[in-house]
Design a protein around this motif. Structure first.
Motif, PDB file in Angstrom:
ATOM      1  N   PHE A 393      52.210  30.061  43.755  1.00  0.00           N
ATOM      2  CA  PHE A 393      51.331  30.213  44.910  1.00  0.00           C
ATOM      3  C   PHE A 393      52.094  29.980  46.211  1.00  0.00           C
ATOM      4  O   PHE A 393      51.781  30.594  47.241  1.00  0.00           O
ATOM      5  N   ALA A 394      53.077  29.090  46.176  1.00  0.00           N
ATOM      6  CA  ALA A 394      53.898  28.865  47.374  1.00  0.00           C
ATOM      7  C   ALA A 394      54.839  30.046  47.597  1.00  0.00           C
ATOM      8  O   ALA A 394      55.089  30.428  48.747  1.00  0.00           O
ATOM      9  N   ARG A 395      55.344  30.609  46.538  1.00  0.00           N
ATOM     10  CA  ARG A 395      56.279  31.737  46.653  1.00  0.00           C
ATOM     11  C   ARG A 395      55.576  32.994  47.151  1.00  0.00           C
ATOM     12  O   ARG A 395      56.137  33.768  47.920  1.00  0.00           O
ATOM     13  N   HIS A 396      54.334  33.180  46.714  1.00  0.00           N
ATOM     14  CA  HIS A 396      53.588  34.390  47.082  1.00  0.00           C
ATOM     15  C   HIS A 396      52.319  33.980  47.833  1.00  0.00           C
ATOM     16  O   HIS A 396      51.224  33.921  47.263  1.00  0.00           O
ATOM     17  N   GLU A 397      52.489  33.704  49.108  1.00  0.00           N
ATOM     18  CA  GLU A 397      51.388  33.203  49.923  1.00  0.00           C
ATOM     19  C   GLU A 397      50.223  34.190  49.985  1.00  0.00           C
ATOM     20  O   GLU A 397      49.057  33.794  49.929  1.00  0.00           O
ATOM     21  N   SER A 398      50.523  35.472  50.104  1.00  0.00           N
ATOM     22  CA  SER A 398      49.452  36.464  50.227  1.00  0.00           C
ATOM     23  C   SER A 398      48.611  36.523  48.957  1.00  0.00           C
ATOM     24  O   SER A 398      47.392  36.704  49.014  1.00  0.00           O
ATOM     25  N   PHE A 399      49.256  36.384  47.806  1.00  0.00           N
ATOM     26  CA  PHE A 399      48.512  36.362  46.547  1.00  0.00           C
ATOM     27  C   PHE A 399      47.587  35.151  46.504  1.00  0.00           C
ATOM     28  O   PHE A 399      46.421  35.255  46.088  1.00  0.00           O
ATOM     29  N   TYR A 400      48.079  34.014  46.933  1.00  0.00           N
ATOM     30  CA  TYR A 400      47.259  32.800  46.947  1.00  0.00           C
ATOM     31  C   TYR A 400      46.070  32.969  47.887  1.00  0.00           C
ATOM     32  O   TYR A 400      44.943  32.585  47.553  1.00  0.00           O
ATOM     33  N   LYS A 401      46.301  33.583  49.043  1.00  0.00           N
ATOM     34  CA  LYS A 401      45.199  33.815  49.972  1.00  0.00           C
ATOM     35  C   LYS A 401      44.170  34.763  49.373  1.00  0.00           C
ATOM     36  O   LYS A 401      42.964  34.616  49.589  1.00  0.00           O
ATOM     37  N   LEU A 402      44.641  35.747  48.616  1.00  0.00           N
ATOM     38  CA  LEU A 402      43.695  36.658  47.967  1.00  0.00           C
ATOM     39  C   LEU A 402      42.822  35.912  46.962  1.00  0.00           C
ATOM     40  O   LEU A 402      41.612  36.121  46.897  1.00  0.00           O
ATOM     41  N   LEU A 403      43.439  35.025  46.182  1.00  0.00           N
ATOM     42  CA  LEU A 403      42.665  34.229  45.227  1.00  0.00           C
ATOM     43  C   LEU A 403      41.667  33.339  45.959  1.00  0.00           C
ATOM     44  O   LEU A 403      40.521  33.177  45.510  1.00  0.00           O
ATOM     45  N   GLN A 404      42.092  32.772  47.075  1.00  0.00           N
ATOM     46  CA  GLN A 404      41.195  31.908  47.842  1.00  0.00           C
ATOM     47  C   GLN A 404      39.984  32.680  48.335  1.00  0.00           C
ATOM     48  O   GLN A 404      38.861  32.182  48.293  1.00  0.00           O
ATOM     49  N   ARG A 405      40.209  33.893  48.804  1.00  0.00           N
ATOM     50  CA  ARG A 405      39.073  34.668  49.296  1.00  0.00           C
ATOM     51  C   ARG A 405      38.159  35.091  48.145  1.00  0.00           C
ATOM     52  O   ARG A 405      36.937  34.995  48.242  1.00  0.00           O
ATOM     53  N   ALA A 406      38.746  35.558  47.068  1.00  0.00           N
ATOM     54  CA  ALA A 406      37.943  36.031  45.938  1.00  0.00           C
ATOM     55  C   ALA A 406      37.090  34.919  45.345  1.00  0.00           C
ATOM     56  O   ALA A 406      35.995  35.182  44.829  1.00  0.00           O
ATOM     57  N   THR A 407      37.570  33.669  45.410  1.00  0.00           N
ATOM     58  CA  THR A 407      36.863  32.555  44.765  1.00  0.00           C
ATOM     59  C   THR A 407      36.286  31.569  45.770  1.00  0.00           C
ATOM     60  O   THR A 407      36.039  30.416  45.431  1.00  0.00           O
ATOM     61  N   ASP A 408      36.077  32.023  46.994  1.00  0.00           N
ATOM     62  CA  ASP A 408      35.481  31.142  48.001  1.00  0.00           C
ATOM     63  C   ASP A 408      34.108  30.663  47.519  1.00  0.00           C
ATOM     64  O   ASP A 408      33.360  31.414  46.892  1.00  0.00           O
ATOM     65  N   LYS A 409      33.784  29.400  47.801  1.00  0.00           N
ATOM     66  CA  LYS A 409      32.487  28.870  47.371  1.00  0.00           C
ATOM     67  C   LYS A 409      31.328  29.569  48.051  1.00  0.00           C
ATOM     68  O   LYS A 409      30.217  29.615  47.518  1.00  0.00           O
TER      69      LYS A 409
END
Length: 765
Positions: A393-409
């Motif tokens: 997640f640190a290496r691929h920040e954009s991927f982590y942000k995508l996961l954060q948006r997809a799984t936002d509460k």
């Protein structure tokens, strides 16, 4: 009567919509006219038991759009997708043409039959209250049939069908798996060339909710026709061996392969170690299956129970299986089936939605690429691990942000459509592969126009106004009433568009014309008008990523750079695959003097798409300011020859080689500088070339004034001059005199001659 379309069958479709010979469902018009699909394939029926989630309320709350005036988060509600395919994707396209995904060989169905079909005790739960049932005590095995000790609901985990038994035209061969709604049986269709089929029964034939779900499948799932979704062929009933009561069975196509749960379990890295799937491979799976979600959503259906167990790969194809949890979006009564750790937190209160379905896709991506799935059912039940816990997640920040948006509460903050999520995932995949493979993977943005200018083509920090003018502009919505009108203004200077825009009869109806006026006011420096118009737009239309983008531009143009960065970060959070917000954040960081952050964002863009030349210049400047001269020179030199800024980039690289070189300029460096200058001199006008020659000779002379490089080659030259003090001074004198001859102003000419005399080496004459 309608003839059956199944090959080898001469039956007809009965009043219920099934063939009276082979039992195949008719292909309804609704399914034939479905939305976008993805290339599908065969899949294995490897299932695991699912935990059920009962709806505790039927209220469907409506969310409001985020405002760019008081929020850092962009709502998905008013953000539509742009572009994208509307047809079914080609088969065998797993990986979107960007990555090769290892194929999974198809399996012989007979090898899937379980010798001793049992539901593990750890997966036995009451279908009514969810309490553990059928568990062993005092060393004795648990009962496979009985009553829940908590609510007294009957349970049964015994298969209802045995090998050799006939269910209508289907000959049962044995159990191959068990799932949330029942046992999965392999069977042979004796009416259609002995084809393999799958029968899915119920874990508990007395479970009213499960029976209702099965009936619902028969009602609308036979209409589902998509290459990435398992096909429902028929619905049959057979007497329960104990009670004689009719039990329903879904008849589905058999497809052989492995579930993604198994693919992940079997994966080994180059060192032979088990671990999560490569992120590119996992993203490719999600991109391929998302059109199936879009298709279901277009029919008013939600899948509900997506997880690695329920997506199967066979060869290069994917297929969504286990349709037992699918319900209609407006169904307020049916039980909702899902799995702990994957199901969206609002399901029990608000019911399923497009956003809750896409939440499960995000959770599945997280499980495939990071921690063991058990962690997502315990420690990270409603959250994601941090980048410090998962290096990926640190290496691929954009991927982590995508996961954060997809799984936002908050469902309103998630992706609003499967197409939108697939678009951003594809862009993120390009970025991921560019880093992993160390080569660009460019692709056109579906949200922003192309880069049309570069704010600075030198090693000098760009001016604020030029940064604002150079940032990409959001694409015009083709469905907007003013789209054609704006296309006609394409060749007109932005500031000169104001009169035509304000007088347009489409102004009140066109969001795009209103936003163009915001951009015009910003370009004019009329920030109060720009803010007022954007506020009016947001009050009338709600907030979406465009309001955040334009508010960021206004703040950047007015010099409020920190606030602008907050707005651009919100756009990045919402559109993690887009290069434009990264360019904006890189520019903000550079203007604030945070060159490490600037190099990170510029690097993400440039590494992925060399069409963004401004990112190359920005990256090089940031590297130069952090003492990484050689890396900066490489960044300048990487601007492609096809770019109109190629020569400027090479000049900037040369100048970077001259900065602060009084102590470390070597003979090899001088040779490199000489070659670069020779290349540039042939392409620059004489005045420009002579000024550049002065910079080169001055830097070399300064170095010689401190110490002569030890690696100078005998006879080595720099701009046709020997590398010694006298020769370099004569070269500088010649450059000044050449500039004097080119000067048109008499005073300037005299000044240049004086400078030539000043640098001329002393002589006895």
């Amino acid at each position: 009567m309608t003839a059956c379309l199944e090959p080898g069958c001469d039956g007809t479709i009965d009043a219920d919509g099934y063939c009276d010979t082979c039992g195949t469902a008719a292909a309804p018009a609704a399914a034939r006219q479905g939305a976008a699909g993805a290339g599908g394939g065969h899949a294995a029926s490897s299932r695991t038991a699912t935990a059920t989630s009962s709806r505790t309320g039927t209220a469907r709350t409506s969310s409001t759009s985020a405002s760019s005036r008081n929020s850092n988060s962009v709502s998905s509600r008013t953000r539509g997708s742009r572009g994208g395919s509307t047809g079914r994707s080609r088969r065998g396209n797993l990986g979107a043409g960007l990555i090769e995904v290892p194929p999974v060989p198809a399996k012989n169905p007979l090898t899937e039959i379980m010798a001793n079909p049992q539901v593990p005790e750890a997966k036995r739960y009451c279908s009514n209250c969810g309490a553990p049932v059928g568990r062993g005590r005092d060393g004795n095995p648990g009962r496979t049939e009985g009553f829940c000790r908590k609510c007294r609901t009957a349970f049964s985990f015994e298969p209802k069908l045995r090998a050799g038994e006939h269910v209508g035209q289907y000959e049962v061969l044995g159990c191959i798996a068990h799932g949330g709604l029942g046992w999965i049986y392999l069977a042979k269709d004796n009416n259609v060339s002995g084809r393999w089929v799958v029968l899915k029964g119920l874990l508990d034939s007395g479970d009213a909710d499960a029976m209702a779900a099965a009936a619902a499948e028969r009602r609308f799932l036979a209409e589902v026709n998509h290459p990435s979704i398992v096909q429902i062929l028929n619905f049959v009933q057979h007497p329960d061996p104990t009670t004689g009561a009719p039990v329903g069975y879904i008849v589905m196509e058999y497809v052989g392969g492995s579930s993604l749960k198994q693919v992940r379990a079997d994966f080994r890295d180059s060192g032979g170690q088990a671990g999560p799937l490569p992120v590119g491979q996992a993203i490719a799976y999600a991109i391929e299956i998302l059109p199936a979600f879009g298709y279901l959503h277009s029919l008013g259906l939600v899948y509900n129970d997506f997880k690695p167990d329920n997506i199967i790969q066979s060869e290069e194809q994917l297929k969504l299986i286990d349709m037992g949890g699918v319900i209609q979006m407006d169904d307020e009564d049916s039980a909702i089936y899902g799995t702990k750790g994957y199901q969206a937190p609002e399901i029990a209160q608000d019911g399923p939605s497009v956003e809750s379905d896409l939440y499960t896709v995000g959770r599945t991506l997280a499980v495939l690429t990071s921690l063991d799935s058990r962690a997502y059912q315990t420690t990270y039940l409603d959250s994601l691990p941090s980048p410090s816990e998962v290096p990926l997640f640190a290496r691929h920040e954009s991927f982590y942000k995508l996961l954060q948006r997809a799984t936002d509460k908050d469902p309103a903050m998630r992706f609003g459509s499967a197409e939108q999520m697939a678009q951003q995932l594809t862009a993120v995949l390009r970025e991921v592969l560019s880093l992993e493979e160390d080569k660009p993977h460019p692709g056109a943005s579906v949200m922003f126009g192309p880069e049309v200018r570069v704010p600075s083509t030198s090693a000098e920090r760009p001016e604020l106004r030029e940064v604002v003018r150079a940032l990409p502009v959001p694409l015009v919505d083709r469905d907007d009433p003013g789209a054609q009108f704006l296309a006609g203004l394409g060749a007109v200077d932005l500031v000169e568009q104001r009169f035509a825009l304000e007088k347009s009869p489409l102004l009140a109806a066109s969001q795009e014309i209103q936003l163009r006026l915001v951009l015009v006011a910003t370009s004019e420096g009329d920030f109060s008008t720009a803010v007022r118009k954007l506020d009016e737009f947001e009050n009338a239309n709600g907030g979406d990523w465009r309001t955040f983008w334009y508010r960021g531009l206004i703040q950047l143009a007015s010099g409020v750079i920190t606030q602008a960065a907050r707005m651009f970060t919100a756009v990045y959070d919402a559109l993690p695959g887009e290069p434009a917000p990264k360019l904006a954040l890189g520019a903000c960081a550079e203007l604030l003097g945070d060159f490490e952050t600037a190099s990170r964002y510029y690097g993400m863009v440039w590494r992925t798409d060399t069409g963004y030349v401004s990112a190359a210049f920005g990256l090089a400047r940031a590297l130069l300011n952090t003492g990484r001269r050689d890396a900066a020179v490489r960044a300048f030199g990487a601007v492609p020859q096809t770019s109109t800024h190629h020569t400027a980039a090479n000049e900037a690289a040369l100048r970077a080689l001259l900065v602060d070189r009084d102590r470390d300029l070597s003979g090899a460096d001088l040779s490199d500088i000489d070659a670069r200058y020779s290349w540039l001199a042939a392409r620059l006008d004489p005045e420009h070339a002579n000024w550049l020659a002065l910079e080169v000779l001055t830097a070399a002379g300064t170095r010689l004034g401190v110490q002569t490089p030890t690696d100078l080659v005998p006879g080595q030259k720099l701009i046709d001059r020997h590398v010694d003090d006298r020769s370099l001074r004569l070269g500088m004198e010649q450059a000044y005199r050449s500039l004097a001859r080119l000067a048109t102003d008499r005073a300037k000419r005299i000044e240049l001659v004086d400078q030539a005399n000043a640098v001329r080496p002393r002589t006895l004459i």
